[in-house]
Design a protein around this motif. Structure first.
Motif, PDB file in Angstrom:
ATOM      1  N   ALA A  30      88.821  32.687  62.187  1.00 55.58           N
ATOM      2  CA  ALA A  30      89.996  33.339  61.618  1.00 55.58           C
ATOM      3  C   ALA A  30      89.957  33.344  60.097  1.00 55.58           C
ATOM      4  N   TRP A  31      89.474  32.250  59.501  1.00 54.55           N
ATOM      5  CA  TRP A  31      89.432  32.184  58.044  1.00 54.55           C
ATOM      6  C   TRP A  31      88.492  33.225  57.455  1.00 54.55           C
ATOM      7  N   ALA A  32      87.435  33.536  58.161  1.00 53.06           N
ATOM      8  CA  ALA A  32      86.513  34.569  57.678  1.00 53.06           C
ATOM      9  C   ALA A  32      87.227  35.916  57.607  1.00 53.06           C
ATOM     10  N   TYR A  33      88.038  36.220  58.612  1.00 51.28           N
ATOM     11  CA  TYR A  33      88.792  37.476  58.596  1.00 51.28           C
ATOM     12  C   TYR A  33      89.859  37.457  57.503  1.00 51.28           C
ATOM     13  N   ILE A  34      90.566  36.339  57.386  1.00 47.43           N
ATOM     14  CA  ILE A  34      91.646  36.245  56.406  1.00 47.43           C
ATOM     15  C   ILE A  34      91.103  36.362  54.983  1.00 47.43           C
ATOM     16  N   ILE A  35      90.066  35.588  54.691  1.00 44.36           N
ATOM     17  CA  ILE A  35      89.500  35.620  53.339  1.00 44.36           C
ATOM     18  C   ILE A  35      88.803  36.957  53.083  1.00 44.36           C
ATOM     19  N   GLY A  36      88.071  37.460  54.071  1.00 42.28           N
ATOM     20  CA  GLY A  36      87.411  38.752  53.914  1.00 42.28           C
ATOM     21  C   GLY A  36      88.397  39.879  53.654  1.00 42.28           C
ATOM     22  N   ALA A  37      89.501  39.901  54.407  1.00 43.01           N
ATOM     23  CA  ALA A  37      90.524  40.931  54.209  1.00 43.01           C
ATOM     24  C   ALA A  37      91.197  40.779  52.852  1.00 43.01           C
ATOM     25  N   SER A  38      91.422  39.539  52.421  1.00 41.99           N
ATOM     26  CA  SER A  38      92.035  39.306  51.110  1.00 41.99           C
ATOM     27  C   SER A  38      91.130  39.773  49.978  1.00 41.99           C
TER      28      SER A  38
END
Length: 127
Positions: A30-38
């Motif tokens: 999930a953190w990969a998606y959150i940081i990537g999207a940010s």
């Protein structure tokens, strides 16, 4: 604030779709998606317009192809910064850019219509 969360969610959804479509995209957690999207959102808001302005003659000369390369650079930046997020191959980057663009365009059409109709109803009820 709601628009920021919505844009963040839409970018994460676009990355999730890319992870499912392309073998060269690897996003885990999930953190990969959150940081990537940010990172993708911030990169598209700050350095991308500056780069587009600075390279405008080159964008015009190449009939917009260089703008595609700027978009690839923004996705590459997100992949570089976010943990557990990698993309392999130039054409995978291009495909990812196209999918992210398409998801954002569809979301803008859907949520833009909701926003426009919502405002129109408010104006009508006040009269």
């Amino acid at each position: 604030m709601l628009r920021l969360v919505l844009a963040w969610t839409i970018n994460a959804l676009a990355l999730w779709i890319c992870n499912g479509i392309f073998d060269g995209v690897s996003i885990h957690g999930a953190w990969a998606y959150i940081i990537g999207a940010s990172v993708l959102g911030i990169a598209n808001a700050v350095p991308k317009p500056i780069l587009a302005l600075l390279t405008l003659p080159l964008i015009i000369l190449t009939l917009g192809f260089f703008y595609l390369l700027i978009n690839v650079g923004m996705v590459a930046l997100a992949a570089w910064i976010a943990p557990n997020f990698s993309i392999h191959g130039f054409w995978t980057y291009v495909g990812t850019v196209v999918v992210v663009w398409a998801v954002n365009w569809i979301a803008a059409q859907v949520f833009g219509d909701v926003e426009r109709h919502g405002r129109a109803r408010i104006v009508v009820t006040r009269r």
